[in-house]
Design a protein around this motif. Structure first.
Motif, PDB file in Angstrom:
ATOM      1  N   SER A 103       0.835  -1.193   0.000  1.00 27.16           N
ATOM      2  CA  SER A 103       0.000   0.000   0.000  1.00 27.16           C
ATOM      3  C   SER A 103       0.864   1.233   0.000  1.00 27.16           C
ATOM      4  O   SER A 103       2.048   1.195   0.291  1.00 27.16           O
ATOM      5  CB  SER A 103      -0.936   0.016   1.220  1.00 27.16           C
ATOM      6  OG  SER A 103      -0.170   0.082   2.411  1.00 27.16           O
TER       7      SER A 103
ATOM      8  N   ASN B 181       0.538   5.632   0.910  1.00 26.63           N
ATOM      9  CA  ASN B 181      -0.183   6.844   1.304  1.00 26.63           C
ATOM     10  C   ASN B 181       0.316   7.949   0.410  1.00 26.63           C
ATOM     11  O   ASN B 181       1.502   8.264   0.427  1.00 26.63           O
ATOM     12  CB  ASN B 181       0.108   7.172   2.768  1.00 26.63           C
ATOM     13  CG  ASN B 181      -1.167   7.389   3.555  1.00 26.63           C
ATOM     14  OD1 ASN B 181      -2.246   7.396   2.984  1.00 26.63           O
ATOM     15  ND2 ASN B 181      -1.044   7.552   4.845  1.00 26.63           N
TER      16      ASN B 181
ATOM     17  N   GLY C 220     -10.293   1.029   8.752  1.00 27.78           N
ATOM     18  CA  GLY C 220      -9.935   0.684  10.114  1.00 27.78           C
ATOM     19  C   GLY C 220     -10.089  -0.810  10.330  1.00 27.78           C
ATOM     20  O   GLY C 220      -9.671  -1.357  11.350  1.00 27.78           O
TER      21      GLY C 220
ATOM     22  N   TRP D 162      -4.989   7.176  -1.052  1.00 26.50           N
ATOM     23  CA  TRP D 162      -4.350   5.932  -0.613  1.00 26.50           C
ATOM     24  C   TRP D 162      -4.662   4.856  -1.633  1.00 26.50           C
ATOM     25  O   TRP D 162      -5.720   4.860  -2.267  1.00 26.50           O
ATOM     26  CB  TRP D 162      -4.896   5.540   0.763  1.00 26.50           C
ATOM     27  CG  TRP D 162      -4.394   4.234   1.319  1.00 26.50           C
ATOM     28  CD1 TRP D 162      -3.271   4.029   2.060  1.00 26.50           C
ATOM     29  CD2 TRP D 162      -5.023   2.950   1.195  1.00 26.50           C
ATOM     30  NE1 TRP D 162      -3.158   2.698   2.403  1.00 26.50           N
ATOM     31  CE2 TRP D 162      -4.227   2.011   1.883  1.00 26.50           C
ATOM     32  CE3 TRP D 162      -6.177   2.493   0.561  1.00 26.50           C
ATOM     33  CZ2 TRP D 162      -4.544   0.654   1.966  1.00 26.50           C
ATOM     34  CZ3 TRP D 162      -6.501   1.152   0.636  1.00 26.50           C
ATOM     35  CH2 TRP D 162      -5.693   0.249   1.331  1.00 26.50           C
TER      36      TRP D 162
ATOM     37  N   SER E 176      -3.695   0.425  -2.510  1.00 28.20           N
ATOM     38  CA  SER E 176      -3.018  -0.813  -2.138  1.00 28.20           C
ATOM     39  C   SER E 176      -3.300  -1.844  -3.219  1.00 28.20           C
ATOM     40  O   SER E 176      -4.403  -1.880  -3.783  1.00 28.20           O
ATOM     41  CB  SER E 176      -3.533  -1.312  -0.781  1.00 28.20           C
ATOM     42  OG  SER E 176      -2.904  -2.527  -0.413  1.00 28.20           O
TER      43      SER E 176
ATOM     44  N   ASP F 154      -6.434  -4.887   4.030  1.00 30.50           N
ATOM     45  CA  ASP F 154      -6.432  -4.249   5.343  1.00 30.50           C
ATOM     46  C   ASP F 154      -6.315  -2.741   5.119  1.00 30.50           C
ATOM     47  O   ASP F 154      -5.392  -2.278   4.441  1.00 30.50           O
ATOM     48  CB  ASP F 154      -5.259  -4.746   6.187  1.00 30.50           C
ATOM     49  CG  ASP F 154      -5.378  -6.220   6.525  1.00 30.50           C
ATOM     50  OD1 ASP F 154      -6.517  -6.696   6.674  1.00 30.50           O
ATOM     51  OD2 ASP F 154      -4.343  -6.908   6.613  1.00 30.50           O
TER      52      ASP F 154
ATOM     53  N   PRO G  55      -6.110   1.251   6.620  1.00 23.22           N
ATOM     54  CA  PRO G  55      -5.799   2.067   7.805  1.00 23.22           C
ATOM     55  C   PRO G  55      -7.021   2.809   8.320  1.00 23.22           C
ATOM     56  O   PRO G  55      -7.934   3.167   7.565  1.00 23.22           O
ATOM     57  CB  PRO G  55      -4.735   3.044   7.294  1.00 23.22           C
ATOM     58  CG  PRO G  55      -4.138   2.366   6.098  1.00 23.22           C
ATOM     59  CD  PRO G  55      -5.255   1.581   5.484  1.00 23.22           C
TER      60      PRO G  55
ATOM     61  N   ASP H  56      -7.180   5.807   9.562  1.00 26.14           N
ATOM     62  CA  ASP H  56      -7.202   7.263   9.379  1.00 26.14           C
ATOM     63  C   ASP H  56      -7.757   7.682   8.028  1.00 26.14           C
ATOM     64  O   ASP H  56      -7.746   8.865   7.685  1.00 26.14           O
ATOM     65  CB  ASP H  56      -5.792   7.845   9.555  1.00 26.14           C
ATOM     66  CG  ASP H  56      -4.798   7.270   8.559  1.00 26.14           C
ATOM     67  OD1 ASP H  56      -5.107   6.231   7.930  1.00 26.14           O
ATOM     68  OD2 ASP H  56      -3.703   7.848   8.410  1.00 26.14           O
TER      69      ASP H  56
ATOM     70  N   GLN I 122     -14.244  -1.298  12.255  1.00 28.47           N
ATOM     71  CA  GLN I 122     -13.211  -2.302  12.467  1.00 28.47           C
ATOM     72  C   GLN I 122     -13.644  -3.690  12.025  1.00 28.47           C
ATOM     73  O   GLN I 122     -13.008  -4.687  12.347  1.00 28.47           O
ATOM     74  CB  GLN I 122     -12.814  -2.345  13.949  1.00 28.47           C
ATOM     75  CG  GLN I 122     -12.235  -1.038  14.461  1.00 28.47           C
ATOM     76  CD  GLN I 122     -11.881  -1.105  15.945  1.00 28.47           C
ATOM     77  OE1 GLN I 122     -12.328  -2.002  16.660  1.00 28.47           O
ATOM     78  NE2 GLN I 122     -11.086  -0.147  16.395  1.00 28.47           N
TER      79      GLN I 122
END
Length: 609
Positions: free
Chosen positions: A4, A6, A273, A317, A319, A339, A341, A343, A407
């Motif tokens: 990934s 950012n 998340g 972002w 990935s 997965d 992040p 934020d 989550q």
């Protein structure tokens, strides 16, 4: 774990939406565009055709022009023309007066219609050969000219069609709910790929052009017989429309070779998340290469207004990973899992962002399909499935995925051995890519790096063309300024200086090269331009000297996939020394960085031991 990156994030104020998530502003804005386009098309195409047909049976009688003038109208940034005339004629023993000149009124600067018409009427006035077209049912209505202005109709038709297409698309987008809950409800039945409907837009535009131009085809032959060759311009409409329809049908054929690929998110919606994933079913064909997937978070917003308005698609972002194929009796399910992040923002219009956030999943690979199925995907040809008569088709599909903060994880988890194999493949691909881009040669205990010239020719040539255009405009403006246009003395230097700067950048990008000798504890670099050494630098390296990657630029394609370009630098004596440049992809840049770090610190590590 998928690789990934950012990239960047832009903040701002969120846009207002209705409670249903539909953008009332977008729908209203789209309606204004559509209505304006329809009005332009109706006025320039519809009204002209209607007047032309209405006047086809009007009487042609002698007329006398009492006044004739070619008027010039100066606007803020344009000049238009019109013809004004007063004339008289007799019909059924009575004298009538009129000032209607042509089927189209007003003034414009499309072609030289008004200048030609003025010259013709002036010549006919001098020879007493002026004729008017008179409405027998209402003799007070007459025209001096009934030419069908194809240039005006083509311009107005294209203008109107484009505005209607844009307005319709904006209304459609505004009418779609952007609430994550609404998107999730729709996604339960499967998310269609973007490719399913892309050909429909092109097909709509093509049909629109053909329908607008259909009436023109009936009068082209008559107009040519009347000595009006400019009527051939009207063929632009059906030709453009037919080309768009042909391209749309080819896109549809490519889509049907593989068939529908509904994507079923798991979890639904995806969680920033937690995890974003799901699967789609491939019913026709077999994978020739392992399908690759990429998840991208895109910030879409607009800046400026009017002519300066611009829509931005900034990748926040992304990935990438390898999809997992799970065969079954009717084909295979293709799983993707990431997965994400915590934020990162969710879909829609989250707080702190102007515009909207969109999450896109992209999958590509090569699929082998039966030739018979490729020709007609609706026919079940089991014999073709058994034979080796197959066709390899490029698979490329993308979906917009609803995502919210949370989550939650997926009920499907990638097999550990498959994930490790993917990670290993990524490492190998990164080293292979780095070696392909930057020539690396072992030199004793060190390493010789060469960032060769000509690796980004397309970008360099684009800069050269852009710069040369500005150069030519600047020189032309200087020439015009020398003829007495004083204001151009201010514009000419600006254009020429910008052009020269961009031209130099293009030349530099085309011929730039960088060589670096990396040894334990020291580096030496030589900058070259078309093979000629411009300068060289050297420095001693210690354990505290940082080795960093600097992202010089990035670009995104139509699928929102971002490509980054890096340079590798080392800091010594308070100065940054560039060791390699133009490295495409963060993974390749990281692989090169680790290789260089191992050489630079080899001697230092042995001393510490």
């Amino acid at each position: 774990m998928p690789a990934s990156s950012n990239i960047r994030s832009k903040g701002g104020e969120s846009t207002e939406k209705s409670k249903s998530g539909k953008s009332v502003g977008m729908m209203l804005f789209g309606f204004i565009f559509f209505a304006a386009g329809f009005a332009v098309a109706a006025f320039t195409v519809g009204s002209n055709l209607l007047r032309y047909y209405e006047t086809e049976d009007w009487a042609r009688v002698p007329a006398t022009i009492t006044s004739l003038d070619l008027r010039t109208h100066h606007g803020d940034d344009s000049v238009t023309w019109s013809v004004e005339a007063h004339y008289q004629y007799q019909f059924n023993g009575r004298t009538y007066y009129s000032d209607s000149v042509a089927l189209t009124g007003g003034s414009d600067n499309i072609g030289d219609f008004w200048q030609v018409l003025y010259s013709r009427l002036k010549s006919e006035q001098q020879r007493n050969q002026v004729h008017a077209y008179v409405n027998p049912a209402d003799p007070q209505e007459a025209y001096l000219d009934r030419t069908l202005r194809m240039g005006l109709m083509v311009f107005g038709g294209i203008f109107g069609a484009v505005f209607m297409a844009v307005g319709g698309a904006v209304m459609f987008m505004g009418g779609r709910s952007s609430n994550v809950s609404d998107q999730a409800d729709r996604a339960r039945e499967g998310i269609p790929s973007d490719q399913r409907g892309s050909y429909k837009i092109l097909l709509f535009i093509g049909c629109l052009f053909v329908l607008i131009s259909a009436p023109l085809l009936f009068i082209i032959v008559d107009a040519l017989q009347d000595g009006e060759p400019e009527v051939l311009l009207g063929l632009i409409f059906p030709l453009v429309g037919s080309g768009a329809i042909y391209a749309a049908l080819r896109m549809r054929k490519r889509y049907l070779q593989i068939g529908q690929t509904l994507f079923y998110p798991d979890p639904l919606p995806g969680n920033a998340g937690g995890q974003v994933g799901g699967y789609f079913h491939l019913a026709s064909g077999e994978w020739v290469t392992s399908p690759q997937v990429r998840l991208t978070c895109v910030h879409i917003y607009s800046t400026g207004s009017g002519k300066e308005s611009k829509t931005h698609h900034d990748v926040i972002w992304q990935s990438k990973g390898r999809a997992h194929c799970e065969p079954n009796n009717s084909g295979c399910n293709v799983h993707a899992l990431f997965d994400v992040p915590a934020d990162l923002p969710g879909s829609g219009s989250p707080s702190g962002y102007r515009g909207r956030i969109q999450w896109n999943l992209h999958c590509d690979g090569i699929v082998s399909v039966p030739v018979a199925a490729a020709r007609n995907p609706r026919v079940d040809n089991s014999r073709a499935m058994r034979d080796s008569n197959r066709l390899q088709v490029e698979f490329e599909r993308s979906w917009s995925i609803p995502v919210e903060k949370g989550q939650q994880t997926s009920s499907f988890q990638m097999p550990a051995e498959e994930q490790e194999a993917w990670n290993q493949q990524q490492r190998e691909d990164a080293h292979t890519s780095a070696a392909a881009q930057i020539a690396m040669t072992a030199a004793g205990s060190g390493l010789h790096l060469e960032s060769a010239a000509g690796r980004h020719t397309g970008m360099a040539l684009g800069l050269l063309v852009f710069g040369l255009i500005f150069d030519c405009v600047g020189v032309f403006l200087f020439f015009m300024a020398a003829q007495g246009e004083l204001m151009l003395w201010l514009m000419a230097p600006v254009f020429l200086l910008v052009g020269l700067l961009v031209t130099w950048l293009g030349v530099f990008w085309l011929g730039r090269g960088l060589e670096a000798d990396v040894e334990p504890g020291r580096v030496r670099v030589v900058r070259r331009l078309f093979g000629i050494a411009l300068y060289q630098r050297s420095a001693e390296i210690n354990a505290a000297s940082p080795l960093t990657l600097d992202m010089g630029m990035s670009s995104s394609n139509q699928n929102g996939i971002s490509t980054e370009y890096f340079s590798l630098q080392v800091e010594a004596g308070g100065k940054k020394i560039k060791l390699a440049e133009g490295i495409e992809g963060r993974e390749a840049a990281e692989a090169l960085k680790e290789k260089v770090r191992a050489v630079l610190t080899r001697e230092l590590d042995s001393e510490l031991i």
